[in-house]
Write a protein that holds these residues in place. Structure first.
Motif, mmCIF file in Angstrom:
data_model
loop_
_atom_site.group_PDB
_atom_site.id
_atom_site.type_symbol
_atom_site.label_atom_id
_atom_site.label_comp_id
_atom_site.label_asym_id
_atom_site.label_seq_id
_atom_site.Cartn_x
_atom_site.Cartn_y
_atom_site.Cartn_z
ATOM 1 N N ASP A 12 0.814 -1.219 0.000
ATOM 2 C CA ASP A 12 0.000 0.000 0.000
ATOM 3 C C ASP A 12 0.845 1.265 0.000
ATOM 4 O O ASP A 12 0.499 2.263 -0.620
ATOM 5 N N LYS A 13 1.970 1.224 0.710
ATOM 6 C CA LYS A 13 2.748 2.448 0.853
ATOM 7 C C LYS A 13 3.540 2.805 -0.408
ATOM 8 O O LYS A 13 4.148 3.869 -0.485
ATOM 9 N N THR A 14 3.496 1.928 -1.406
ATOM 10 C CA THR A 14 4.209 2.186 -2.656
ATOM 11 C C THR A 14 3.691 3.462 -3.333
ATOM 12 O O THR A 14 2.486 3.673 -3.398
ATOM 13 N N SER A 15 4.617 4.263 -3.826
ATOM 14 C CA SER A 15 4.201 5.518 -4.472
ATOM 15 C C SER A 15 3.342 5.201 -5.687
ATOM 16 O O SER A 15 3.493 4.162 -6.335
ATOM 17 N N LEU A 16 2.455 6.134 -5.992
ATOM 18 C CA LEU A 16 1.497 5.890 -7.063
ATOM 19 C C LEU A 16 2.207 5.664 -8.398
ATOM 20 O O LEU A 16 1.822 4.800 -9.176
ATOM 21 N N SER A 17 3.289 6.435 -8.651
ATOM 22 C CA SER A 17 3.937 6.305 -9.952
ATOM 23 C C SER A 17 4.587 4.932 -10.106
ATOM 24 O O SER A 17 4.512 4.324 -11.171
ATOM 25 N N LEU A 18 5.210 4.427 -9.035
ATOM 26 C CA LEU A 18 5.822 3.096 -9.114
ATOM 27 C C LEU A 18 4.745 2.026 -9.257
ATOM 28 O O LEU A 18 4.868 1.096 -10.047
ATOM 29 N N ARG A 19 3.662 2.201 -8.506
ATOM 30 C CA ARG A 19 2.578 1.225 -8.570
ATOM 31 C C ARG A 19 2.020 1.136 -9.995
ATOM 32 O O ARG A 19 1.839 0.054 -10.538
ATOM 33 N N ARG A 20 1.795 2.305 -10.607
ATOM 34 C CA ARG A 20 1.280 2.329 -11.981
ATOM 35 C C ARG A 20 2.261 1.666 -12.934
ATOM 36 O O ARG A 20 1.880 0.915 -13.822
ATOM 37 N N ARG A 21 3.529 2.005 -12.744
ATOM 38 C CA ARG A 21 4.547 1.476 -13.628
ATOM 39 C C ARG A 21 4.578 -0.052 -13.542
ATOM 40 O O ARG A 21 4.617 -0.740 -14.551
ATOM 41 N N LEU A 22 4.548 -0.561 -12.329
ATOM 42 C CA LEU A 22 4.575 -2.012 -12.141
ATOM 43 C C LEU A 22 3.322 -2.645 -12.752
ATOM 44 O O LEU A 22 3.399 -3.694 -13.402
ATOM 45 N N LEU A 23 2.195 -1.993 -12.551
ATOM 46 C CA LEU A 23 0.951 -2.508 -13.139
ATOM 47 C C LEU A 23 1.060 -2.558 -14.659
ATOM 48 O O LEU A 23 0.707 -3.554 -15.286
ATOM 49 N N ASP A 24 1.570 -1.448 -15.248
ATOM 50 C CA ASP A 24 1.716 -1.392 -16.701
ATOM 51 C C ASP A 24 2.573 -2.530 -17.224
ATOM 52 O O ASP A 24 2.384 -3.002 -18.332
ATOM 53 N N MET A 25 3.555 -2.935 -16.433
ATOM 54 C CA MET A 25 4.481 -3.959 -16.887
ATOM 55 C C MET A 25 4.009 -5.367 -16.497
ATOM 56 O O MET A 25 4.751 -6.326 -16.634
ATOM 57 N N GLY A 26 2.806 -5.480 -16.001
ATOM 58 C CA GLY A 26 2.243 -6.810 -15.793
ATOM 59 C C GLY A 26 2.416 -7.379 -14.396
ATOM 60 O O GLY A 26 2.191 -8.573 -14.178
ATOM 61 N N ILE A 27 2.834 -6.550 -13.445
ATOM 62 C CA ILE A 27 2.937 -7.026 -12.060
ATOM 63 C C ILE A 27 1.554 -6.883 -11.420
ATOM 64 O O ILE A 27 1.222 -5.850 -10.854
ATOM 65 N N THR A 28 0.732 -7.912 -11.569
ATOM 66 C CA THR A 28 -0.623 -7.842 -11.025
ATOM 67 C C THR A 28 -0.871 -9.013 -10.093
ATOM 68 O O THR A 28 -0.189 -10.038 -10.162
ATOM 69 N N LYS A 29 -1.862 -8.819 -9.253
ATOM 70 C CA LYS A 29 -2.241 -9.854 -8.289
ATOM 71 C C LYS A 29 -2.475 -11.176 -9.023
ATOM 72 O O LYS A 29 -3.147 -11.213 -10.042
ATOM 73 N N GLY A 30 -1.888 -12.238 -8.521
ATOM 74 C CA GLY A 30 -2.130 -13.555 -9.098
ATOM 75 C C GLY A 30 -1.156 -13.952 -10.185
ATOM 76 O O GLY A 30 -1.059 -15.127 -10.525
ATOM 77 N N ALA A 31 -0.424 -12.975 -10.765
ATOM 78 C CA ALA A 31 0.543 -13.328 -11.804
ATOM 79 C C ALA A 31 1.712 -14.079 -11.171
ATOM 80 O O ALA A 31 2.038 -13.874 -10.002
ATOM 81 N N VAL A 32 2.333 -14.955 -11.975
ATOM 82 C CA VAL A 32 3.443 -15.755 -11.469
ATOM 83 C C VAL A 32 4.749 -15.179 -11.985
ATOM 84 O O VAL A 32 4.862 -14.839 -13.161
#
Lengths: 79, 702
Positions: A12-32
């Motif tokens: 949760d404490k991750t900055s919004l920009s890093l969180r978005r970036r990780l999401l964009d690159m496919g780091i999502t809940k459940g991914a292996v």
């Protein structure tokens, strides 16, 4: 090295920009993901996720909470 | 609105540019470094006697507008409302590529998916069922292998059929699950109340962006709507907080996860795994190239090989067959200009002013620049091959940690290399443009501010001339010193800037490491030629113009008849300006003639040698024999190696050339940084030059 894990969440404490970036690159809940190797100085680290290779710094990788699921060779095939 | 415009969108490395090239027959570069299309380009696609405009957008992973490229791509689609989007999807990296597809679908514009690299996917053991994907997403899907032209005729025909309205290609509505969809529906209704807003933006897309609290979209909404948007925004805020309570995370994450949900749903129903995924070539190469021990060794070896190879091939080895014996490419270019200069000799007696302009002003200036074209060409050739192979991305991976110490990051390395960081010439303009793949942030700004310190091709003529004059036996040593000094300055400047004027947190590194492949000769040559051409074009236009102006201010006003030759230059406008500055610049050992050249060098550093040449050539009386500038300077009593070295350091570091300043202005978005880059680097350069000259003089006297 070669550890396979399932992503639980991005902290949760991750900055919004890093969180978005990780999401964009496919780091999502459940991914292996599989940790492939470290750079020569130990950081960043190369991971294999959703069928491709991604470099992230250790500080960034630490914001990704995972649960280990073994050391299967075929981690990229599922997700 | 442009009827019939086609835009090509897709992830970096998905083969977007190959599709573009194949569709249009255009000669745009392709490369294996994430984010090569730094500005979008367009060309015509011809089919059945009709012509369609095709625009190649920058490759992006997402359209959340967190980087320059994403914003550029997104704004283009929103503003130009193209007739058709061709979404290039890398079949071998299907799921992550589909994430962008879902975002493109939200924009409600007809779309065709070019399912690219199906051969690579099959080699890796996946098979994507194109028909099923098409049925699920509601858009035509064409399987392609763009690098070999497979599937391109079908894609072209499909584009035309969609534009002509023969085939429907409107994407299926994107759904985010019941809870989110309801919120979006309510917002869409509210957006419908603002006619201008609803006309400019697809309401569903705007609704999603408002929930995500996307600032760029918000600003766009305010600009588009005449009315006060406060009630709408309050509605969106409430909806977002309801979602956040419901899912226990922020709205943007919820939306992103639902988009990935769609992507993984498509993967589940459309992809069959024909073989076990196994470690591939890229893994084996990475095992060595990123190895703790071999990684750094290979890196040093590659840099050394490049250094060695570029100089040998372009300058030292005489391998080009030529009447009268083999020549090196560099000496060939010099021969050409000597020949031109020789042709002008008859003019000298009949029209001395014209001869002076053509010989000293134009041939001297432009010729000096052009003789470095071979060096720059071979340098860019090597870098383009490395980029295309995928190695440069690994260099960024390996060097991220050490560069972080200085407030830079791994991705800064491409800018440095392209700008001449390997010591064999380059250009800061494409270097700074390559920073676009970094996010909009402090790391990028600092990279832009220190990239011009690298030894670009423009500085090479200055070094070459001064080294030939004063360090003939130590060429390699001096070049290595200058190379080390440029890196030390860039890194130290970055460290200082990051702790003073550009303070702030470091940005995420998160970077794709593309699979290795053998460089494609055609695309490497194109890429090389494009960068080299920028250099040549600069020589033919800006440098030529500046040389003429400089020649004029050095030639006029004409001194009274009978003035001895060595006093003529001092009489000119440039001479007076140079003399006025001399009391200050003496501290670094620069006399007034050097000042003239350095003033010209503010426009472009290539000018320095030409201007020095003109300065001394104008002073030379006709009776003296023509000799090279190196020889002239070496023979002068007031020049010495120390002064030459201080001059080289000054030229290396002082103000970036005008084109670079303009690019910094454009890329940083403000004149403030462009002006800052000019002032701080000139100050730094002068301080260092003075230090070197004064310390050197002190020890030399002793």
């Amino acid at each position: 090295m070669g550890d396979v894990a399932r992503i639980v969440r991005i902290q949760d404490k991750t900055s919004l920009s890093l969180r978005r970036r990780l999401l964009d690159m496919g780091i999502t809940k459940g991914a292996v993901l599989r940790v492939e190797r470290h750079a020569p100085l130990g950081d960043p680290v190369q991971i294999f996720v959703k069928g491709y290779r991604l470099a992230v710094r250790l500080s960034e990788a630490r914001t990704i909470e995972v649960e280990p699921i073994g050391t299967a060779e075929t981690a990229g095939a599922e997700s | 609105m442009n009827t019939g415009e086609i835009v090509i969108a897709g992830n970096p490395n998905a083969g977007k540019t190959s599709v573009y090239n194949r569709l249009t027959g255009a000669v745009q570069q392709v490369s294996n470094y994430p984010g090569v299309t730094v500005e979008f380009v367009s060309a015509q696609m011809r089919h059945g006697g009709q012509s369609y405009t095709v625009v190649d957008l920058p490759g992006t992973y997402s359209l959340t507008a967190y980087s320059q490229e994403e914003l550029v791509a997104r704004n283009y689609i929103v503003e130009s409302k193209p007739a058709l989007i061709v979404n290039v999807v890398d079949a071998s990296n299907f799921e992550r590529n589909l994430y962008l597809t879902t975002q493109l679908m939200e924009m409600r514009i007809p779309m065709i998916i070019a399912l690219n690299m199906v051969d690579t996917a099959e080699r890796r053991g996946y098979k994507v069922d194109a028909a099923k994907v098409s049925a699920l997403l509601g858009v035509p899907v064409i399987a392609t292998v763009a690098s070999r032209g497979r599937g391109i005729p079908e894609l072209r025909e499909m584009c035309v059929a969609v534009i002509e309205g023969k085939i429907s290609a409107m994407p299926a509505p994107v759904t985010y699950g019941h809870a989110v969809d309801e919120e979006i529906l309510a917002l869409v209704e509210a957006i419908g109340g603002h006619a201008d807003l609803a006309r400019q933006y697809a309401p569903g897309w705007m609704a999603a962006k408002l929930l995500e609290k996307d600032e760029a979209a918000l600003a766009g909404a305010h600009a588009a709507a005449k009315e006060d948007l406060a009630p709408l925004l309050a509605l969106a805020d409430k909806a977002a907080s309801r979602m956040e309570r419901h899912f226990n995370t922020d709205a943007a994450t919820i939306m992103a996860e639902h988009r990935y949900g769609i992507a993984s749903g498509v993967v589940k129903s459309c992809v069959t795994f024909t073989a076990e995924a196994r470690r591939d070539v890229t893994d084996h190469i990475d095992m060595v190239v990123c190895n703790r021990l071999f990684g750094p060794i290979i890196l040093v070896a590659v840099v050394a090989a490049l250094f060695f190879w570029v100089f040998k091939v372009s300058d030292e080895w005489a391998w080009v067959p030529w009447p009268g014996g083999f020549q090196s490419p560099t000496s060939l270019v010099s021969l050409l200009f000597d020949f031109l200069s020789g042709m002008l000799t008859p003019l000298e007696t009949h029209a001395p002013m014209l001869h002076s302009l053509l010989d000293a002003g134009i041939i001297g200036g432009v010729g000096g620049v052009m003789s470095f074209v071979p060096l720059i060409f071979f340098m860019f050739l090597f870098v383009a091959a490395l980029e295309d192979s995928g190695y440069i991305a690994r260099v960024a991976f390996i060097l991220d940690r050490p560069l972080r110490v200085f407030g830079l990051q791994g991705k800064s390395i491409l800018a440095f290399i392209v700008a001449g960081g390997l010591g064999a010439g380059g250009c800061a303009v494409p270097g700074i443009m390559s920073t676009r793949t970094m996010r909009e942030d402090k790391d990028r700004l600092v990279t832009m501010l220190v990239t011009p310190f690298m030894n670009c091709g423009a500085k090479m003529p200055v070094y070459a001339m001064l080294i030939a004059a004063f360090f003939p036996g130590n060429r390699t040593l001096v070049m290595m010193t200058l190379w080390a000094l440029s890196w030390a300055t860039a890194l130290c400047a970055a460290w200082v800037l990051r702790r003073t004027v550009v303070r702030g947190e470091q940005t995420p590194f998160v970077m794709e490491l593309p699979p290795y492949h053998v460089p494609i000769i055609r695309s490497v040559l194109r890429h090389t030629w494009e960068r080299t051409w920028l250099y040549i074009k600069k020589a033919g236009t800006i440098i030529l113009a500046i040389n003429i102006v400089l020649w004029a201010i050095m030639y006029f006003p004409r001194p009274p008849e009978g003035t001895p030759p060595h006093e003529r230059l001092a009489h000119s406008i440039a001479g007076r300006a140079g003399l006025a500055l001399e009391p200050v610049t003496r501290a670094a050992g620069f006399d007034w003639r050097t000042n003239i050249a350095l003033i010209g060098g503010f426009a472009a550093k290539e000018v320095v040698v030409g201007a020095l040449g003109t300065a001394y050539a104008l002073e030379q009386a006709a009776e003296e024999e023509h000799q090279s500038l190196s020889a002239t300077l070496a023979a002068l009593p007031d020049w010495n190696p120390l002064r030459a070295f201080a001059l080289m350091v000054f030229v290396m570091l002082y103000a970036p050339c005008l084109v670079t300043v303009a690019v910094i202005r454009r890329e940083s978005g403000s004149w403030k940084w462009a002006a800052f880059a000019t002032l701080y680097s000139t100050g730094l350069a002068f301080t260092l030059a003075v230090l070197i000259y004064q310390a050197g003089s002190f020890f030399m006297v002793k």
